[in-house]
Motif scaffolding. Structure first.
Motif, short mmCIF file in Angstrom:
data_model
loop_
_atom_site.label_atom_id
_atom_site.label_comp_id
_atom_site.label_asym_id
_atom_site.label_seq_id
_atom_site.Cartn_x
_atom_site.Cartn_y
_atom_site.Cartn_z
N GLY A 1 -11.11 66.92 7.92
CA GLY A 1 -11.24 67.20 9.34
C GLY A 1 -12.69 67.33 9.77
O GLY A 1 -13.05 67.09 10.91
N GLY B 1 -8.90 73.57 5.65
CA GLY B 1 -9.32 73.52 7.04
C GLY B 1 -9.25 74.88 7.72
O GLY B 1 -10.14 75.26 8.49
N MET C 1 -12.70 69.62 13.43
CA MET C 1 -11.44 70.35 13.38
C MET C 1 -11.10 70.94 14.74
O MET C 1 -12.00 71.40 15.46
CB MET C 1 -11.52 71.47 12.34
CG MET C 1 -11.22 71.03 10.93
SD MET C 1 -11.18 72.43 9.79
CE MET C 1 -12.92 72.81 9.67
#
Length: 212
Positions: free
Chosen positions: A130, A62, A134
């Motif tokens: 995600g 991420g 995110m």
């Protein structure tokens, strides 16, 4: 005479047998310790290298595209920002985050996990849970607006967007600190929280100054 020779022979045979026993024992001992050390060390180092969990993977997968987008935003400041302070801040962000992308990519490769290859500002769903949602990530429209801005408008837009972006990174890093297992990832997360929290304060001051 014969009895003397017999005694000498027996003594010689006994000494030879004892010597052979000692040599065999020594060889066996050396072989045992020699095989234990090599077999033990790799298992220990392998355990250290593999001391990570799913959260560590999520963090790296991420934070890489998150950093990529921040670097892209920072790169725009050189010829679009009007404030020297904004340009300086952007240069620091780029200098700090580019090496961190390389570091996290190295972790993922060593773990046998996918390294995100999404282009900053584009869809980041590539395999990461995600996805494009995110924390703090800018969508294509926001990135395009920033790219078209210049001067004081760019400064204001850049600071506003980067504050939100940093807040997202701090949130992600805080989760890593709480749930991650890999030591170096925890250290990086701690550095992100410290550095980017300070930069958020700096950007809020610059934003207030720019608005005035």
């Amino acid at each position: 005479m014969n009895s003397t020779r017999t005694l000498v022979r027996r003594a010689a045979l006994t000494a030879t047998a004892a010597t052979a026993a000692l040599v065999l024992a020594a060889c066996g001992g050396d072989g045992g310790s020699g095989s234990a050390a090599p077999s033990g060390k790799p298992s220990s180092s392998s355990a250290e290298a593999g001391a990570h969990n799913a959260q560590d993977v999520t963090f790296a997968q991420g934070m890489i595209p998150h950093h990529q987008q921040a670097v892209q935003m920072a790169g725009m400041a050189a010829d679009r920002a009007s404030s020297a302070q904004v340009k300086d801040l952007a240069a620091r962000i780029e200098k700090a985050q580019a090496p961190e992308i390389a570091t996290m990519s190295g972790w993922l490769r060593s773990w046998g996990d996918d390294v995100p290859s999404a282009t900053p500002g584009m869809d980041h769903s590539g395999g990461h849970s995600g996805g494009s949602g995110m924390a703090g990530m800018m969508d294509d429209k926001a990135m395009n607006r920033l790219m078209k801005a210049s001067g004081k408008d760019f400064d204001t837009m850049f600071l506003t967007m980067m504050i939100e972006h940093h807040e997202g990174a701090v949130e992600m890093a805080t989760t890593e600190k709480q749930k991650g297992e890999y030591g170096p990832a925890g250290e990086l997360a701690d550095a992100i929280v410290t550095t980017q929290t300070a930069e958020i304060r700096e950007m809020n001051k610059l934003l207030g100054k720019n608005a005035g």
